[in-house]
Scaffold this motif. Structure first.
Motif, short mmCIF file in Angstrom:
data_model
loop_
_atom_site.label_atom_id
_atom_site.label_comp_id
_atom_site.label_asym_id
_atom_site.label_seq_id
_atom_site.Cartn_x
_atom_site.Cartn_y
_atom_site.Cartn_z
N GLY A 1 -80.63 -77.87 -33.87
CA GLY A 1 -81.74 -78.70 -33.43
C GLY A 1 -82.70 -79.04 -34.54
O GLY A 1 -83.62 -79.83 -34.37
N SER A 2 -82.49 -78.45 -35.72
CA SER A 2 -83.32 -78.76 -36.89
C SER A 2 -82.42 -78.99 -38.10
O SER A 2 -81.22 -78.77 -38.04
CB SER A 2 -84.32 -77.64 -37.15
N SER A 3 -83.03 -79.42 -39.19
CA SER A 3 -82.27 -79.66 -40.43
C SER A 3 -81.99 -78.35 -41.15
O SER A 3 -82.86 -77.48 -41.19
CB SER A 3 -83.06 -80.58 -41.36
N PRO A 4 -80.81 -78.23 -41.74
CA PRO A 4 -80.52 -77.03 -42.55
C PRO A 4 -81.41 -76.99 -43.79
O PRO A 4 -81.82 -78.04 -44.29
CB PRO A 4 -79.06 -77.22 -42.96
N TYR B 1 -80.89 -85.74 -40.34
CA TYR B 1 -79.92 -84.73 -39.90
C TYR B 1 -80.05 -84.59 -38.40
O TYR B 1 -81.10 -84.20 -37.89
CB TYR B 1 -80.17 -83.40 -40.61
N ASP B 2 -79.00 -84.96 -37.68
CA ASP B 2 -79.06 -84.93 -36.22
C ASP B 2 -77.82 -84.26 -35.65
O ASP B 2 -77.04 -83.63 -36.38
CB ASP B 2 -79.25 -86.34 -35.66
N SER B 3 -77.61 -84.40 -34.36
CA SER B 3 -76.51 -83.72 -33.69
C SER B 3 -75.13 -84.23 -34.11
O SER B 3 -74.13 -83.59 -33.83
CB SER B 3 -76.66 -83.84 -32.17
N LYS B 4 -75.07 -85.35 -34.80
CA LYS B 4 -73.79 -85.87 -35.29
C LYS B 4 -73.51 -85.43 -36.73
O LYS B 4 -72.46 -85.71 -37.27
CB LYS B 4 -73.77 -87.39 -35.21
N SER B 5 -74.46 -84.76 -37.34
CA SER B 5 -74.33 -84.31 -38.73
C SER B 5 -73.69 -82.93 -38.79
O SER B 5 -73.81 -82.14 -37.85
CB SER B 5 -75.70 -84.25 -39.39
N HIS B 6 -73.03 -82.67 -39.91
CA HIS B 6 -72.43 -81.35 -40.13
C HIS B 6 -72.79 -80.86 -41.52
O HIS B 6 -72.89 -81.65 -42.46
CB HIS B 6 -70.91 -81.40 -39.99
N ILE B 7 -72.91 -79.57 -41.64
CA ILE B 7 -73.25 -78.95 -42.92
C ILE B 7 -72.12 -79.12 -43.92
O ILE B 7 -72.36 -79.37 -45.09
CB ILE B 7 -73.60 -77.46 -42.72
#
Length: 141
Positions: A65-68, A101-107
């Motif tokens: 729910g937040s940015s890494p 950075y949202d729910s479609k983003s991946h680390i």
């Protein structure tokens, strides 16, 4: 064209988002070590930009729910506006107005590659004395 898997945070429990992200990270970066603490995923990794560089160890912290956030661990790197860090000591990897950075983003396909690139540009900074990667000025005036 590959189908992009994403984590829909609305309607999914945080622990399931962490399990999915951890699985993707293990698949793409098997050298990473993991820890889950108080609902937060912690990834520990390292990079050596060149054979003459030190090995840089870092920690990625992600609360779904937040940015890494990425913190250099060893060697220690002190905060400095010129090397694109935030005052809390984490790396400045992207301009928030250009990338959210949202729910479609991946680390695994954003934060880890950008972290490794950041350390390469840090090495160049140590040689040249100025940040060579394109950036948006964010110093306090």
């Amino acid at each position: 064209m590959a189908i992009r898997t994403y984590i829909p945070l609305r309607g999914i429990k945080k622990h399931l988002a962490i399990i999915l992200e951890k699985k993707l990270l293990k698949k793409h970066f098997p050298f990473l070590k993991f820890q889950v603490e108080k609902g937060k995923l912690m990834c520990f990794g390292y990079v050596q930009p060149s054979e003459y560089s030190p090995i840089f160890h870092y920690r990625v912290e992600w609360d779904p729910g937040s940015s890494p956030k990425v913190f250099p661990i060893n060697p220690s790197i002190d905060y400095d506006d010129d090397i694109h860090m935030y005052e809390e000591g984490c790396l400045c990897l992207y301009y928030p107005k250009d990338f959210i950075y949202d729910s479609k983003s991946h680390i695994y396909d954003t934060i880890i590659p950008w972290t490794h690139e950041w350390f390469l540009f840090y090495e160049l900074y140590m040689i040249k004395g100025r940040w060579l990667h394109p950036y948006v000025e964010h110093k306090k005036i």
